[in-house]
Scaffold this active site. Structure first.
Site, PDB file in Angstrom:
ATOM      1  N   HIS A   1     -61.052  63.400 -47.882  1.00  0.00           N
ATOM      2  CA  HIS A   1     -62.288  64.108 -47.530  1.00  0.00           C
ATOM      3  C   HIS A   1     -62.324  65.493 -48.186  1.00  0.00           C
ATOM      4  CE1 HIS A   1     -62.084  61.159 -44.207  1.00  0.00           C
ATOM      5  NE2 HIS A   1     -63.395  61.279 -44.181  1.00  0.00           N
TER       6      HIS A   1
ATOM      7  N   ASP B   1     -65.718  54.001 -50.473  1.00  0.00           N
ATOM      8  CA  ASP B   1     -65.691  55.001 -49.416  1.00  0.00           C
ATOM      9  C   ASP B   1     -66.830  55.983 -49.714  1.00  0.00           C
ATOM     10  OD1 ASP B   1     -64.894  56.354 -47.137  1.00  0.00           O
ATOM     11  OD2 ASP B   1     -62.784  56.452 -47.708  1.00  0.00           O
TER      12      ASP B   1
END
Length: 332
Positions: A176, A247
């Protein structure tokens, strides 16, 4: 081709327009989209009504710290708890993990949502993003849990998504926020991180989500936009014929591909079927990025589960209360 994020608990006019786009295959919900059980059901119905074609509505409802729907839902323990129980009682641990999967999937389906991106089959080896989301550090143990969890989801009428291929648990970085590089050889990854994915594919999991991790001894680019990983290894070598999700392209580790269009092109060109655009502020540019591509949103239709499952029928089912009681007492 794109599963998008929306801003709040109701659709706004711009989001209704996005759902009209030929490339929009579905919507992923987050905590920002949740107020109550009734509201999620209403939002799911509104998404379906606003779109001219079937939409895949999905969420990350893993349990533990990754549970987007909370008030009115079972407090789902993190997967690591099952690994701890396995050390004392493997049979009980696997049975409880299967009940966890059934309970999670049943509540999500009762909300009008098709799919929870689960299970996490990464190894629990200290990754900052994975942490207690993993069953265990031992590949064979995670493989056993993977089979049990897929069975539980299937019993509830939900497709299973194995994540994050080919394994996110053996690097430290959280994708992230940072790039992540795993320098191990393919043989080592096959012997360790791929073991649970093999088990999940054998259990007939319908989808896989890719990792934004680079494995330079295998391919130079992160796995999510690597033909080597998707076409050669996952599809050909491992025989996976289901849906491949990227993702989220808003994560920092996806930036290495370039801007929004470059990220989407890289994932689709490598063999991803669906790209996740979780941040609403990226959706307009993402939809524009696929204007000249051949579009096929039907790839997700097999993941859309329709039927009579709703909260009234779930609450009336004897297994529901039994599963809640077993999970609350069985991991003590």
């Amino acid at each position: 081709m794109l599963v998008i994020g929306i801003a709040g608990t109701e659709l706004n006019a711009q989001e209704r327009d996005w759902l009209q786009h030929d490339a929009c295959a579905g919507v992923i919900l987050f905590t920002r989209n949740f107020a109550s059980k009734a509201q999620v059901a209403e939002l799911s119905a509104a998404i379906r009504e606003a779109a001219p074609r079937p939409q895949l509505i999905c969420v990350d409802q893993e349990g533990g710290r990754v549970q987007r729907f909370r008030e009115g839902y079972s407090a789902l323990p993190s997967l690591e708890n099952f690994g701890r129980l396995y050390e004392r009682d493997p049979v009980a641990a696997l049975e409880l993990a299967q009940e966890h999967a059934w309970l999670m999937a049943s509540e999500v389906r009762a909300s009008g949502v098709d799919l929870s991106f689960a299970p996490v089959v990464d190894l629990g080896r200290g990754n900052r993003a994975i942490g207690d989301r993993a069953f265990s550090a031992t590949p064979q143990v995670v493989a056993e849990f993977t089979r049990a969890y897929v069975r539980g989801m299937h019993a509830a009428g939900m497709a299973a998504t194995l994540k994050h291929f080919p394994g996110h648990g053996s690097v430290l970085e959280d994708t992230h926020f940072d790039d992540a590089v795993d320098s191990r050889s393919l043989d080592e990854i096959r012997a360790l991180d791929l073991v649970p994915f093999v088990a999940g594919i054998e259990a007939k999991a319908e989808a896989v989500m890719m990792a934004h991790v680079a494995y330079p001894q295998v391919a130079p680019e992160p796995a999510g936009y690597s033909k080597r990983w998707i076409e050669d290894i996952l599809r050909t070598e491992m025989g996976f014929g289901g849906v491949v999700f990227s993702d989220d392209i808003g994560m920092a580790a996806a930036f290495s591909a370039g801007g929004i269009k470059a990220r989407i092109d890289a994932h689709l060109d490598a063999g991803c079927d669906v790209v996740l655009v979780c941040h609403p502020e990226l959706v307009v540019e993402s939809l524009a990025a696929v204007e000249n591509r051949k579009l096929d949103t039907t790839v997700v239709t097999g993941l859309i589960r329709r039927g009579a499952m709703g909260w009234d029928s779930l609450l009336a089912e004897a297994r529901y209360g039994h599963a809640q009681a077993r999970l609350s007492g069985g991991l003590a």
